[in-house]
Design an enzyme around this catalytic site. Structure first.
Site, PDB file in Angstrom:
ATOM      1  N   LEU A   9      44.679   4.478  -5.900  1.00 47.57           N
ATOM      2  CA  LEU A   9      45.239   3.349  -4.869  1.00 47.57           C
ATOM      3  C   LEU A   9      44.079   2.634  -3.914  1.00 47.57           C
ATOM      4  CD1 LEU A   9      48.442   5.435  -3.624  1.00 47.57           C
ATOM      5  CD2 LEU A   9      48.345   3.574  -5.326  1.00 47.57           C
ATOM      6  N   SER A  10      42.980   3.310  -4.008  1.00 51.32           N
ATOM      7  CA  SER A  10      41.818   2.790  -3.342  1.00 51.32           C
ATOM      8  C   SER A  10      40.468   2.765  -3.926  1.00 51.32           C
ATOM      9  CB  SER A  10      41.495   3.779  -1.862  1.00 51.32           C
ATOM     10  OG  SER A  10      40.755   4.752  -2.284  1.00 51.32           O
ATOM     11  N   GLY A  11      39.604   2.061  -3.444  1.00 50.99           N
ATOM     12  CA  GLY A  11      38.213   1.818  -4.180  1.00 50.99           C
ATOM     13  C   GLY A  11      37.302   2.774  -3.840  1.00 50.99           C
TER      14      GLY A  11
END
Length: 177
Positions: free
Chosen positions: A41-43
């Site tokens: 969900l995140s980088g």
């Protein structure tokens, strides 16, 4: 239904069924062989794991982990993260209790707290780009309802040609008066 339309219909529905089965295996069936899928969900782990990818995590004995391994772990009851181990910190009183200092590949700083070995879920084994978007969408309403509706429509599409064939057979078998 003409033979050519029926043949095209058959090919299209077969492709749709195969895609539905592949999606079901990718999201649920892999659990049978010990993998648990999670959506990125995140980088924080770019470029290793891209946002929207689906990673497949296999359980691992925390004692087998080493610096440089990526681990998936529970931050709290509702939050799962995947970061890389940058240091293994044994407990001062009990060396069998391990804690892991972690950091996302794209993050400048290490995570603020150590990961207790009991919070380690496993290590990512492989990833499928973009499939995490699909998995995340169908796990919550309205995506769940969309997936159910798509399944019902797919079943109808598979059986519609048979319904039309039965009507034609009944008309042909019915004696004329």
């Amino acid at each position: 239904m003409s033979k050519s339309v029926k043949k095209i219909w058959s090919v299209v529905t077969t492709i749709l069924v195969v895609l539905a089965v592949l999606l079901a295996v990718a999201l649920v069936g892999v659990r049978v062989v010990g993998y648990t899928p999670y959506t990125i969900l995140s980088g924080s782990m770019e470029p290793t794991y891209h946002v929207g990818a689906l990673i497949y995590v296999k359980q691992v004995d925390p004692a087998d982990l080493k610096v440089g391994d990526a681990i998936t772990f529970a931050l709290d009851e509702n939050t799962i993260a995947t970061h890389r181990i940058i240091e293994i910190v044994p407990d001062e009183e009990d060396p069998s209790v391990l804690r892991f200092a972690t950091k996302g590949d794209a993050n400048a700083n290490a995570d603020g707290s150590l990961v207790h070995y009991k919070n380690v879920i496993g290590t990512p084994v492989f990833t499928v780009p973009y499939l995490g978007y699909v998995a995340d969408y169908i796990q919550h309403p309205p995506g769940m309802y969309t997936a159910i509706a798509a399944g019902v429509i797919l079943l109808l599409l598979v059986f519609i040609p048979d319904m039309f064939d039965d009507d034609k057979k009944k008309k042909k078998d019915k004696p004329e008066e």
